[in-house]
Design a protein around this motif. Structure first.
Motif, mmCIF file in Angstrom:
data_model
loop_
_atom_site.group_PDB
_atom_site.id
_atom_site.type_symbol
_atom_site.label_atom_id
_atom_site.label_comp_id
_atom_site.label_asym_id
_atom_site.label_seq_id
_atom_site.Cartn_x
_atom_site.Cartn_y
_atom_site.Cartn_z
ATOM 1 N N TYR A 1 8.853 11.351 -4.551
ATOM 2 C CA TYR A 1 9.742 10.732 -3.587
ATOM 3 C C TYR A 1 10.285 9.424 -4.145
ATOM 4 C CZ TYR A 1 8.110 13.745 0.227
ATOM 5 O OH TYR A 1 7.832 14.815 1.039
ATOM 6 N N GLU B 1 0.839 -1.198 0.000
ATOM 7 C CA GLU B 1 0.000 0.000 0.000
ATOM 8 C C GLU B 1 0.876 1.251 0.000
ATOM 9 O OE1 GLU B 1 -3.662 -1.987 2.583
ATOM 10 O OE2 GLU B 1 -2.825 -0.043 3.176
ATOM 11 N N SER B 2 0.235 2.391 -0.160
ATOM 12 C CA SER B 2 0.952 3.662 -0.106
ATOM 13 C C SER B 2 0.976 4.171 1.323
ATOM 14 C CB SER B 2 0.238 4.698 -0.976
ATOM 15 O OG SER B 2 0.040 4.212 -2.264
ATOM 16 N N PRO B 3 1.949 5.037 1.638
ATOM 17 C CA PRO B 3 1.924 5.665 2.966
ATOM 18 C C PRO B 3 0.669 6.509 3.131
ATOM 19 C CG PRO B 3 4.036 6.026 1.866
ATOM 20 C CD PRO B 3 3.112 5.466 0.843
ATOM 21 N N TYR C 1 6.690 5.881 9.365
ATOM 22 C CA TYR C 1 7.582 7.017 9.103
ATOM 23 C C TYR C 1 7.210 8.186 10.000
ATOM 24 C CZ TYR C 1 9.098 4.912 4.656
ATOM 25 O OH TYR C 1 9.628 4.096 3.684
ATOM 26 N N LEU D 1 7.320 7.358 -5.558
ATOM 27 C CA LEU D 1 5.990 7.723 -5.061
ATOM 28 C C LEU D 1 5.694 9.184 -5.372
ATOM 29 C CD1 LEU D 1 6.100 5.991 -1.563
ATOM 30 C CD2 LEU D 1 4.641 5.345 -3.463
ATOM 31 N N PHE E 1 -0.631 9.992 -1.112
ATOM 32 C CA PHE E 1 0.315 9.326 -1.989
ATOM 33 C C PHE E 1 -0.383 8.496 -3.044
ATOM 34 C CE2 PHE E 1 4.501 9.942 -0.115
ATOM 35 C CZ PHE E 1 4.194 10.388 1.158
ATOM 36 N N GLY E 2 0.288 8.389 -4.205
ATOM 37 C CA GLY E 2 -0.134 7.439 -5.210
ATOM 38 C C GLY E 2 0.387 6.053 -4.865
ATOM 39 N N SER E 3 0.050 5.091 -5.701
ATOM 40 C CA SER E 3 0.412 3.703 -5.415
ATOM 41 C C SER E 3 1.829 3.349 -5.854
ATOM 42 C CB SER E 3 -0.591 2.752 -6.071
ATOM 43 O OG SER E 3 -0.641 3.004 -7.457
ATOM 44 N N GLY E 4 2.493 4.254 -6.553
ATOM 45 C CA GLY E 4 3.900 4.054 -6.842
ATOM 46 C C GLY E 4 4.197 3.480 -8.212
ATOM 47 N N GLN F 1 11.650 5.747 -2.774
ATOM 48 C CA GLN F 1 11.608 4.912 -1.593
ATOM 49 C C GLN F 1 12.573 3.751 -1.771
ATOM 50 O OE1 GLN F 1 7.839 2.886 -0.643
ATOM 51 N NE2 GLN F 1 8.301 3.162 1.512
#
Lengths: 113, 113
Positions: B35, A43-45, A90, B90, B104-107, B37
């Protein structure tokens, strides 16, 4: 510059025991904003809780944290860990009103039965 | 509620290749972020944009370019992909302000062969 320190990279706990994840920060600004974000697997933060008031306890979803400007700390606590609390946590700091957000390195919490 | 959409979800590139990641948000948020990660290193800011037509470098901007095409979209370009690089990128957005929440998006998961 602003920075955040999370001393534990990995915390492993047995279900039912209390949780405490450490967060300390450095900033030259006198009114910082502190945040805890949580990221579950795949999942996303997302925001868990935030605070900008000194010595006031902030609570959400069973977790709580208190900003202590005297010790530059914003530790995350929970009275009793659940398996579903396993996630990456975080701590983040915004030193000034229009400043950017600074994240700590993160603490992986694993809760075991 | 709104959503942040990142494309593609998975990106495989070759060493030296220029790669572009895209992000769209429908929150009508002013500020957008990219970002990176990496395990054990937290969330490191690459670029952010406070408003449309604004672009600010983060801590990790070297090797990247960014573009805020309009309020709702923010792209990130890896200018020359590094061999064996693996990371999750992200995108996030927020209302401009001191205590704002980042969404946040899902990346996008990048792998460089």
């Amino acid at each position: 510059g602003d920075s955040v320190t999370q001393t534990e990279g990995l915390v492993t706990l047995t279900e039912g025991l209390p949780v405490m994840l450490n967060c300390t920060y450095q900033t030259i600004y006198s009114n910082p904003f502190l945040f805890w974000y949580v990221q579950h697997l795949n999942e996303s933060p997302r925001l868990l809780l935030k605070s900008f008031t000194d010595n006031k306890r902030t609570e959400h979803q069973g977790f709580h944290a208190t900003l202590h400007k005297s010790s530059s700390s914003f530790h995350l606590q929970k009275s009793s860990a659940q398996l579903s609390d396993s996630a990456l946590y975080y701590c983040a700091l915004r030193g000034s009103a229009l400043g950017r957000l600074h994240f700590g390195a993160g603490t992986q919490l694993i809760v075991i039965p | 509620g709104g959503i942040i959409t990142q494309t593609p979800k998975f990106l495989i590139g070759q060493e030296g290749q220029k790669l572009t990641l895209k992000c769209q948000q429908n929150f009508n948020h002013d500020t957008m972020y990219w970002y990176r990660q990496d395990s054990g290193k937290g969330l490191r800011l690459i670029y952010y944009s406070i408003t449309e037509n604004d672009l600010q470098k983060g801590d990790l901007s070297e090797g990247y370019d960014a573009s805020r095409e309009k309020k709702s979209s923010f792209s990130l370009t890896v200018t020359s992909a590094q061999k064996n690089e693996m990371a999750v990128f992200l995108c996030a957005s927020s209302i401009r302000g001191s205590a704002e929440t980042l969404y946040f998006g899902s990346g996008t998961r990048l792998t460089v062969l």
